[in-house]
Design a protein around this motif. Structure first.
Motif, PDB file in Angstrom:
ATOM      1  N   GLU A  67      -8.123  -4.392  -5.400  1.00 34.29           N
ATOM      2  CA  GLU A  67      -9.233  -4.056  -4.864  1.00 34.29           C
ATOM      3  C   GLU A  67      -9.030  -2.992  -3.865  1.00 34.29           C
ATOM      4  OE1 GLU A  67     -11.592  -7.424  -3.966  1.00 34.29           O
ATOM      5  OE2 GLU A  67     -12.139  -7.902  -6.026  1.00 34.29           O
ATOM      6  N   PRO A  81      -6.299   1.254  -4.858  1.00 34.55           N
ATOM      7  CA  PRO A  81      -7.082   2.535  -4.196  1.00 34.55           C
ATOM      8  C   PRO A  81      -6.595   3.426  -3.312  1.00 34.55           C
ATOM      9  CG  PRO A  81      -8.612   0.673  -4.563  1.00 34.55           C
ATOM     10  CD  PRO A  81      -7.110   0.294  -4.817  1.00 34.55           C
ATOM     11  N   HIS A  82      -5.998   2.637  -2.130  1.00 37.07           N
ATOM     12  CA  HIS A  82      -5.201   3.275  -1.158  1.00 37.07           C
ATOM     13  C   HIS A  82      -4.070   4.164  -1.610  1.00 37.07           C
ATOM     14  CE1 HIS A  82      -3.680   3.933   2.953  1.00 37.07           C
ATOM     15  NE2 HIS A  82      -2.340   3.840   2.367  1.00 37.07           N
ATOM     16  N   GLN A 117       1.051  -1.352   0.017  1.00 38.00           N
ATOM     17  CA  GLN A 117      -0.046   0.150  -0.013  1.00 38.00           C
ATOM     18  C   GLN A 117       0.838   1.216   0.009  1.00 38.00           C
ATOM     19  OE1 GLN A 117      -0.273  -2.508   1.988  1.00 38.00           O
ATOM     20  NE2 GLN A 117      -2.163  -2.990   2.900  1.00 38.00           N
ATOM     21  N   GLU A 138      -3.635   5.220  -4.581  1.00 32.08           N
ATOM     22  CA  GLU A 138      -4.099   6.536  -5.262  1.00 32.08           C
ATOM     23  C   GLU A 138      -4.516   7.541  -4.672  1.00 32.08           C
ATOM     24  OE1 GLU A 138      -5.485   4.183  -9.600  1.00 32.08           O
ATOM     25  OE2 GLU A 138      -6.964   4.275  -7.861  1.00 32.08           O
ATOM     26  N   ARG A 139      -5.172   7.203  -3.493  1.00 33.76           N
ATOM     27  CA  ARG A 139      -5.547   8.397  -2.585  1.00 33.76           C
ATOM     28  C   ARG A 139      -4.419   8.963  -1.922  1.00 33.76           C
ATOM     29  NH1 ARG A 139      -9.733   4.173  -1.274  1.00 33.76           N
ATOM     30  NH2 ARG A 139      -8.382   3.664   0.610  1.00 33.76           N
TER      31      ARG A 139
END
Length: 227
Positions: A197, A201-202, A169, A204-205
């Motif tokens: 999944e 996303p983590h 992450q 990218e944020r």
């Protein structure tokens, strides 16, 4: 277990993983030290409590030696070696190898049911999560009853649980995308699924927030120079 916040397994993912049967180490404490057995376990919800259920051979030292403290279950869900050559950014920013993994640690009170009925219930519940009813029906109740006398049912009522997913992450989103491509091709697919999944996303944020902060800092710097 040390669990930095960005490596904490999301609660909804933890609930999902506990729905199936999982292998792991059941660790118990005795007067002469801890003992462990690698066994399949499944989780049952009873009232407001979660209970890990398994069975052990009746002559296992964990069964024969009195348990003197809380027990622990270690469920290692998946893991994989990560080569730096798989990172998209490695040519620009060389990295070292690492190991990604998902693991669940649960602590609680262990109970042993030495009755044939209790042992058979535990073994039957596990089997029926993996197979259809016809598998045990073909064996027959008489033979199952005889087999159940060689095992005991074991339950661990969960009092505390920690779950960790160290799954890249903290890497750049481009690295996550390249890792996903690698594991979708070479496996394990469970690694690719989690990276896609949850980890991507983590990342990218996280990197989106960092870029916003950098852009804001540049704006302040330019404004201050012009002023």
């Amino acid at each position: 277990m040390h669990v930095p916040e960005h490596f904490r397994l999301p609660d909804e993912r933890l609930e999902q993983l506990l729905t199936g049967a999982r292998p792991g180490n059941l660790v118990t404490v005795h007067d002469d030290g801890p003992l462990a057995t690698f066994v399949p376990m499944h989780c049952e919800v009873r009232r407001d409590a979660k209970v890990l259920v398994t069975h052990l051979v009746r002559n296992n030292p964990q069964v024969l030696t009195p348990v003197t403290g809380r027990a622990m279950a270690i469920l290692d869900i998946t893991d994989a070696y990560i080569s730096p050559h798989w990172y998209a950014t490695n040519d620009e920013l060389p990295s070292v190898p690492t190991w990604d993994y998902v693991t669940i640690h649960a602590w609680g009170t262990v109970r042993i049911d030495a009755t044939p009925e209790g042992a058979l219930r535990a073994a039957r519940a596990l089997t029926e999560r993996m197979e259809g009813h016809e598998v045990l029906e073909a064996v027959g109740e008489e033979k199952l009853d005889l087999m159940s006398r060689a095992i005991v049912g074991v339950e661990l009522e969960i009092e505390r649980i920690e779950a960790k997913a160290k799954m890249s992450q903290n890497r750049h989103p481009d690295d996550l995308r390249s890792l996903i491509a690698h594991f979708e091709h070479s496996g394990p697919r469970e690694i690719a699924e989690y990276l896609r999944e949850v980890s991507l996303p983590h990342a990218e944020r996280r990197y989106g927030t960092l870029e916003m902060l950098r852009a804001g800092a540049r704006g302040i710097e330019v404004h201050g120079t012009m002023g």
